[in-house]
Design an enzyme around this catalytic site. Structure first.
Site, PDB file in Angstrom:
ATOM      1  N   HIS A  71      -3.275  15.772  -4.783  1.00 33.15           N
ATOM      2  CA  HIS A  71      -1.932  15.176  -4.859  1.00 33.15           C
ATOM      3  C   HIS A  71      -1.984  13.647  -4.945  1.00 33.15           C
ATOM      4  CE1 HIS A  71      -2.074  14.614  -0.388  1.00 33.15           C
ATOM      5  NE2 HIS A  71      -1.292  13.591  -0.675  1.00 33.15           N
ATOM      6  N   ASP A 121      -5.370  21.621  -2.974  1.00 33.65           N
ATOM      7  CA  ASP A 121      -5.156  20.165  -2.932  1.00 33.65           C
ATOM      8  C   ASP A 121      -6.474  19.431  -2.660  1.00 33.65           C
ATOM      9  OD1 ASP A 121      -4.003  17.695  -2.913  1.00 33.65           O
ATOM     10  OD2 ASP A 121      -3.043  17.913  -0.950  1.00 33.65           O
ATOM     11  N   GLY A 227      -6.342  12.502   1.265  1.00 30.97           N
ATOM     12  CA  GLY A 227      -7.635  12.511   0.586  1.00 30.97           C
ATOM     13  C   GLY A 227      -8.775  12.092   1.485  1.00 30.97           C
TER      14      GLY A 227
END
Ligand code: NAG
Ligand code: NAG
Length: 315
Positions: A71, A121, A227
């Site tokens: 994302h 993700d 992340g």
């Protein structure tokens, strides 16, 4: 006697192969107190900049590869061209000569990525050229598919994201760390189920996700940490258990942070980085003594054999 120098030479030549370089910061004492000001605790932490602004975190897993969240890259083409990866940084606005900035070669999103459910993700970011490892820049170990993390482990999530919802980290942007226990998927779904939130999600923690945090809230990853690494100690190494993915607010009671679970994606990672090695964790392997990822054996049995050989030749 002449066997000794020979075997020593063989040993020295093989040493770099045998020593796993991942997950071993130069100055971090496992189980000890964090050393927040040395900048050496989390050498795999990277910042991903887009047009010079930090947008996400990531974790260095190999000389040319960073693992982050899908994302973070809604616009891959522009982001590949206009993004940089900052490695070896501690204060993002007060970088030292230990900091390296790299261009991006390519960004690979997981094929199952779905922005609505946050499924898949996870993203691989390839650097333009390999980085040199220093004590400020080192990779974290990746767990193999069957790795099992103990729910009692002291895992840490790190990043330069918000310190509260809507409250940015103040200058000079000093890397933050917070200790968060893992929460398994079932427990996490029942917490989400039992806690009022809008929109009320039903079993939102899918396969390939793991939670971390506290039932009472307060300590969590937040906006901007996406992340970044959720690192857990395992068999003497720091291993990447998860990648910051999503949450409802930050640190709200009963709503822990949700992470993409790295063991779930080990096979996909090995398809893109063929020489990648993975570590077993918590004796989660299905076969005793050795582990496999995509049919490739780990180098542990080889290490053991060579240690025996080395010991014997010295006697
Ligand atoms: C910037 O970093 C140096 C060490 O690299 C440190 O001595 C100094 O205090 C830092 N400045 C701020 C504002 O924190
Ligand atoms: C969550 O609640 C729904 C009904 O509201 C129930 O069907 C589901 O099994 C619950 N899930 C968990 C993990 O408790």
């Amino acid at each position: 006697m002449s066997m000794v120098p020979f075997s020593l030479a063989v040993w020295l030549l093989l040493l770099p192969v045998l020593l796993k370089v991942c997950g071993k910061p130069a100055q971090r004492i496992m189980g000890g107190e964090p050393a927040p000001s040395d900048g050496l605790s989390w050498p795999w932490q990277v910042s991903i900049l887009y047009r010079d602004q930090p947008i996400c975190g990531g974790a260095l897993i190999a000389e040319k590869w960073v693992l982050s969240a899908a994302h973070c890259f809604p616009n891959i083409k522009s982001q590949t061209t206009h993004s940089d990866v900052v490695l070896g940084a501690y204060q993002l606005l007060n970088t030292s000569s230990n900091t390296v900035t790299s261009d991006i070669q390519q960004i690979i999103l997981h094929p199952t990525y779905d922005s609505d459910s946050s499924r898949g993700d996870i993203a691989l970011v390839e650097l333009k050229s390999p980085v040199s490892f220093t004590k400020y820049i080192l990779p974290i170990c990746l767990p193999e598919t069957s790795a099992k993390f103990s729910m009692e482990e002291s895992c840490y999530v790190t990043g330069w994201g918000d310190i509260q919802p809507g409250v940015e980290l103040p200058p000079p942007l000093t890397l933050q760390e917070v200790k968060v226990p893992l929460i398994d998927r079932e427990k996490c779904n029942s917490l989400f189920n039992a806690t009022q939130h809008e929109p009320q999600l039903h079993n939102p923690v899918g396969p390939g996700m793991i939670c971390a945090g506290y039932q009472e809230g307060g300590k969590d990853s937040c906006q901007g940490d996406s992340g970044g690494p959720l690192a857990c100690p395992c068999d003497g190494h720091w291993v990447l258990a998860g990648v910051v993915s999503w949450g409802i607010g930050c640190g709200r009671p009963g709503l822990p942070g949700v992470y993409s679970s790295t063991p779930f994606y080990a096979t996909w990672i090995s398809q893109h980085i063929p020489n990648m090695t993975f570590v077993t964790c918590g004796k989660g392997g299905t076969t005793s003594g050795k582990s496999e990822v995509n049919g490739r054996e780990q180098n542990y049995p080889v290490v053991t054999l060579l240690l025996v050989f080395f010991t014997l030749t010295l006697l």
